[in-house]
Design a protein around this motif. Structure first.
Motif, PDB file in Angstrom:
ATOM      1  N   ILE A  89       0.852  -1.197   0.000  1.00  0.00           N
ATOM      2  CA  ILE A  89       0.000   0.000   0.000  1.00  0.00           C
ATOM      3  C   ILE A  89       0.876   1.232   0.000  1.00  0.00           C
ATOM      4  O   ILE A  89       1.808   1.343   0.805  1.00  0.00           O
ATOM      5  N   ASP A  90       0.595   2.139  -0.908  1.00  0.00           N
ATOM      6  CA  ASP A  90       1.258   3.439  -0.936  1.00  0.00           C
ATOM      7  C   ASP A  90       0.364   4.431  -0.206  1.00  0.00           C
ATOM      8  O   ASP A  90      -0.792   4.641  -0.593  1.00  0.00           O
ATOM      9  N   GLY A  91       0.905   5.020   0.848  1.00  0.00           N
ATOM     10  CA  GLY A  91       0.107   5.931   1.667  1.00  0.00           C
ATOM     11  C   GLY A  91      -0.126   7.288   1.054  1.00  0.00           C
ATOM     12  O   GLY A  91      -0.877   8.095   1.628  1.00  0.00           O
ATOM     13  N   ASP A  92       0.509   7.597  -0.076  1.00  0.00           N
ATOM     14  CA  ASP A  92       0.303   8.868  -0.788  1.00  0.00           C
ATOM     15  C   ASP A  92       0.576  10.067   0.120  1.00  0.00           C
ATOM     16  O   ASP A  92      -0.056  11.113  -0.014  1.00  0.00           O
ATOM     17  N   ASN A  93       1.510   9.887   1.053  1.00  0.00           N
ATOM     18  CA  ASN A  93       1.910  10.964   1.969  1.00  0.00           C
ATOM     19  C   ASN A  93       0.756  11.465   2.837  1.00  0.00           C
ATOM     20  O   ASN A  93       0.752  12.601   3.294  1.00  0.00           O
ATOM     21  N   ALA A  94      -0.260  10.627   3.041  1.00  0.00           N
ATOM     22  CA  ALA A  94      -1.331  10.966   3.987  1.00  0.00           C
ATOM     23  C   ALA A  94      -0.862  10.646   5.406  1.00  0.00           C
ATOM     24  O   ALA A  94       0.195  10.021   5.610  1.00  0.00           O
ATOM     25  N   MET A  95      -1.638  11.057   6.390  1.00  0.00           N
ATOM     26  CA  MET A  95      -1.348  10.645   7.752  1.00  0.00           C
ATOM     27  C   MET A  95      -1.389   9.122   7.836  1.00  0.00           C
ATOM     28  O   MET A  95      -2.166   8.460   7.136  1.00  0.00           O
ATOM     29  N   GLY A  96      -0.568   8.555   8.713  1.00  0.00           N
ATOM     30  CA  GLY A  96      -0.458   7.111   8.796  1.00  0.00           C
ATOM     31  C   GLY A  96      -1.745   6.415   9.152  1.00  0.00           C
ATOM     32  O   GLY A  96      -1.968   5.256   8.760  1.00  0.00           O
ATOM     33  N   GLN A  97      -2.615   7.090   9.895  1.00  0.00           N
ATOM     34  CA  GLN A  97      -3.893   6.472  10.265  1.00  0.00           C
ATOM     35  C   GLN A  97      -4.788   6.259   9.051  1.00  0.00           C
ATOM     36  O   GLN A  97      -5.607   5.334   9.049  1.00  0.00           O
ATOM     37  N   ILE A  98      -4.640   7.087   8.038  1.00  0.00           N
ATOM     38  CA  ILE A  98      -5.471   6.934   6.840  1.00  0.00           C
ATOM     39  C   ILE A  98      -4.964   5.746   6.020  1.00  0.00           C
ATOM     40  O   ILE A  98      -5.753   4.900   5.577  1.00  0.00           O
ATOM     41  N   ALA A 117      -3.131 -12.679   5.785  1.00  0.00           N
ATOM     42  CA  ALA A 117      -2.863 -11.571   4.862  1.00  0.00           C
ATOM     43  C   ALA A 117      -1.917 -10.576   5.512  1.00  0.00           C
ATOM     44  O   ALA A 117      -2.034 -10.282   6.708  1.00  0.00           O
ATOM     45  N   PHE A 118      -1.000 -10.056   4.713  1.00  0.00           N
ATOM     46  CA  PHE A 118       0.036  -9.130   5.195  1.00  0.00           C
ATOM     47  C   PHE A 118       0.070  -7.925   4.267  1.00  0.00           C
ATOM     48  O   PHE A 118       0.185  -8.077   3.048  1.00  0.00           O
ATOM     49  N   ALA A 119      -0.036  -6.736   4.855  1.00  0.00           N
ATOM     50  CA  ALA A 119       0.061  -5.498   4.083  1.00  0.00           C
ATOM     51  C   ALA A 119       1.304  -4.734   4.508  1.00  0.00           C
ATOM     52  O   ALA A 119       1.491  -4.442   5.691  1.00  0.00           O
ATOM     53  N   ALA A 120       2.152  -4.426   3.541  1.00  0.00           N
ATOM     54  CA  ALA A 120       3.332  -3.597   3.766  1.00  0.00           C
ATOM     55  C   ALA A 120       3.028  -2.196   3.246  1.00  0.00           C
ATOM     56  O   ALA A 120       2.586  -2.038   2.103  1.00  0.00           O
ATOM     57  N   VAL A 121       3.250  -1.184   4.076  1.00  0.00           N
ATOM     58  CA  VAL A 121       2.846   0.183   3.749  1.00  0.00           C
ATOM     59  C   VAL A 121       4.079   1.068   3.589  1.00  0.00           C
ATOM     60  O   VAL A 121       4.985   1.042   4.425  1.00  0.00           O
ATOM     61  N   ARG A 122       4.085   1.832   2.525  1.00  0.00           N
ATOM     62  CA  ARG A 122       5.108   2.861   2.310  1.00  0.00           C
ATOM     63  C   ARG A 122       4.412   4.190   2.064  1.00  0.00           C
ATOM     64  O   ARG A 122       3.186   4.268   2.016  1.00  0.00           O
ATOM     65  N   GLY A 123       5.200   5.251   1.924  1.00  0.00           N
ATOM     66  CA  GLY A 123       4.599   6.556   1.651  1.00  0.00           C
ATOM     67  C   GLY A 123       3.706   7.038   2.765  1.00  0.00           C
ATOM     68  O   GLY A 123       2.784   7.821   2.547  1.00  0.00           O
ATOM     69  N   SER A 124       3.990   6.612   3.989  1.00  0.00           N
ATOM     70  CA  SER A 124       3.119   6.879   5.128  1.00  0.00           C
ATOM     71  C   SER A 124       3.760   7.887   6.070  1.00  0.00           C
ATOM     72  O   SER A 124       4.863   8.398   5.828  1.00  0.00           O
ATOM     73  N   ASN A 125       3.052   8.178   7.138  1.00  0.00           N
ATOM     74  CA  ASN A 125       3.544   9.074   8.176  1.00  0.00           C
ATOM     75  C   ASN A 125       3.163   8.500   9.536  1.00  0.00           C
ATOM     76  O   ASN A 125       2.726   7.353   9.618  1.00  0.00           O
ATOM     77  N   HIS A 126       3.326   9.263  10.595  1.00  0.00           N
ATOM     78  CA  HIS A 126       3.054   8.769  11.946  1.00  0.00           C
ATOM     79  C   HIS A 126       1.662   8.147  11.997  1.00  0.00           C
ATOM     80  O   HIS A 126       0.687   8.742  11.531  1.00  0.00           O
ATOM     81  N   SER A 127       1.562   6.941  12.578  1.00  0.00           N
ATOM     82  CA  SER A 127       0.307   6.184  12.506  1.00  0.00           C
ATOM     83  C   SER A 127      -0.394   6.028  13.847  1.00  0.00           C
ATOM     84  O   SER A 127      -1.418   5.355  13.926  1.00  0.00           O
ATOM     85  N   GLY A 128       0.136   6.652  14.914  1.00  0.00           N
ATOM     86  CA  GLY A 128      -0.541   6.610  16.201  1.00  0.00           C
ATOM     87  C   GLY A 128      -0.365   5.294  16.928  1.00  0.00           C
ATOM     88  O   GLY A 128       0.527   4.492  16.620  1.00  0.00           O
ATOM     89  N   ALA A 129      -1.223   5.055  17.922  1.00  0.00           N
ATOM     90  CA  ALA A 129      -1.154   3.833  18.736  1.00  0.00           C
ATOM     91  C   ALA A 129      -1.535   2.621  17.890  1.00  0.00           C
ATOM     92  O   ALA A 129      -2.603   2.582  17.280  1.00  0.00           O
ATOM     93  N   LEU A 130      -0.676   1.610  17.874  1.00  0.00           N
ATOM     94  CA  LEU A 130      -0.892   0.466  16.998  1.00  0.00           C
ATOM     95  C   LEU A 130      -2.008  -0.446  17.474  1.00  0.00           C
ATOM     96  O   LEU A 130      -2.569  -1.207  16.666  1.00  0.00           O
TER      97      LEU A 130
END
Length: 361
Positions: A89-98, A117-130
């Motif tokens: 998943i490309d986060g498109d430079n959105a906040m990590g929660q999105i 299922a496993f999702a690897a995310v790039r293009g992300s930012n701070h994602s908060g409490a996991l």
């Protein structure tokens, strides 16, 4: 029962009011209404569970990220690679929660058909409490695992350079009557945000949390913010942090360690990475039998013998669940400085925050 010193003297704020005001602040940054609510809920979730380091304390930082530091409030994360159980998943430079919300929804949906299922995310930012993500997975009868890279705040074991992040990991296992067992830990002795809470209150941090800039142990919160966080378990904690960071970054091509920024200059927008894993329990055994087995293990744990002076034994997530129950009922406890910073950010963006101030108990 308070997580931080002085919490019992802090004023409390009704959860719906807090969520509404914070979401308005984020919407004023340019987020869509739905994304603003998602981001606000992720922070209120943390405060609800007593994890104030990842709660609305973050509002001024998030506002700055989206209005000054280059994070795109309207970024649209998307799946860029789909290989059955493996998603990128490309986060498109959105906040990590999105980006994280999209990833969690995707792994839950995919695990219903392929079981893991496993999702690897790039293009992300701070994602908060996991645990916000892993609990959502657990509520679907699945084991949830999530990890993230983080700005470097630790040194290699025996070193002094900040090149290793706290790189948190969360695991949530579905249970029965008392809900899931939930672990959410950073791999340092504490989170950077928790030190900030103590610094706001001008109170010393516990021993064993941090080193100062010269590498000497310190209980001074301000000195700790300038220095190094100590790892949990010595070299073992550093080793785990390295491995979680690899899972969160290298599979997707996200930044690792100093590639994602530093505590002096800040995070590089869109350089963060996370991972999200869903394991469908029903692929292995009947979910009701599984939940009963988990509950049986939990009872054995909680009912086992205690050392002198210990009143209760807590499984991972027990204490947070108790905070959540109380805070839903009585309101979210916040210190005055945290509230003042929300009001300041809202005022600057033209948001009326009077309802928040008037709701204090």
């Amino acid at each position: 029962m308070a997580r931080y010193p002085g919490e019992e003297t802090e004023r409390r704020y009704p959860e719906p009011v807090l969520r509404d005001v914070v979401s308005q602040v984020f919407a004023a940054c340019g987020m869509t209404g739905a994304d603003a609510v998602t981001l606000a809920e992720s922070l209120v979730h943390a405060d609800r569970r007593g994890i104030h380091s990842h709660g609305v304390l973050r509002v001024p930082d998030y506002v700055k990220k989206m209005t000054e530091d280059g994070v795109d409030p309207r970024g649209r994360p998307r799946i860029v690679s789909d290989s059955g159980a493996a998603l990128v998943i490309d986060g498109d430079n959105a906040m990590g929660q999105i980006a994280g919300t999209l990833a969690v929804d995707a792994v839950i949906d995919r695990a219903r058909t392929v079981n893991v299922a496993f999702a690897a995310v790039r293009g992300s930012n701070h994602s908060g409490a996991l645990d916000w993500y892993t609990m959502r997975i657990a509520m679907q009868g699945m084991i949830g695992v999530a990890g993230s890279n983080a700005l470097p705040t630790m040194a290699p074991w025996g070193g002094v350079d900040k090149i290793v992040g706290l790189n948190p990991i969360s695991i949530a296992v579905p249970g029965g009557g008392r809900g899931p067992i939930v672990l959410d830990v950073a791999l340092g002795a504490t989170a950077h945000g928790k030190i900030r809470v103590y610094a706001q209150k001008e109170q010393p941090i516990p021993e064993g949390w941090a080193f100062d800039a010269a590498g000497a142990p310190t209980t001074d919160a301000a000195a700790a913010l300038e220095g190094l966080i100590q790892p949990i378990g010595g070299h073992k904690g550093i080793g785990l942090a390295v491995m979680v960071g690899l899972l969160a970054s290298v599979l997707s091509g996200a930044g690792y360690g100093t590639e994602s920024g530093n505590m002096l200059d800040g995070a590089t927008p869109g350089a963060d990475g996370q991972f999200y894993l869903a394991i469908n329990v029903s692929a292995f055994r009947d979910i009701a039998d599984f939940a009963e087995h988990v509950d049986r293990i939990a009872r054995q744990y909680r009912d086992s013998r205690r050392a002198d002076g210990v009143e209760r034994l807590y499984l991972p997530g027990d204490l947070e669940a108790e905070f959540a129950e109380r805070n839903r009922r009585e309101g979210i406890p916040l210190n005055d400085e945290a509230v003042a910073l929300i009001v300041e950010a809202g005022t600057r963006l033209g948001v009326d925050t009077n309802t928040l101030l008037q709701s204090a108990r």
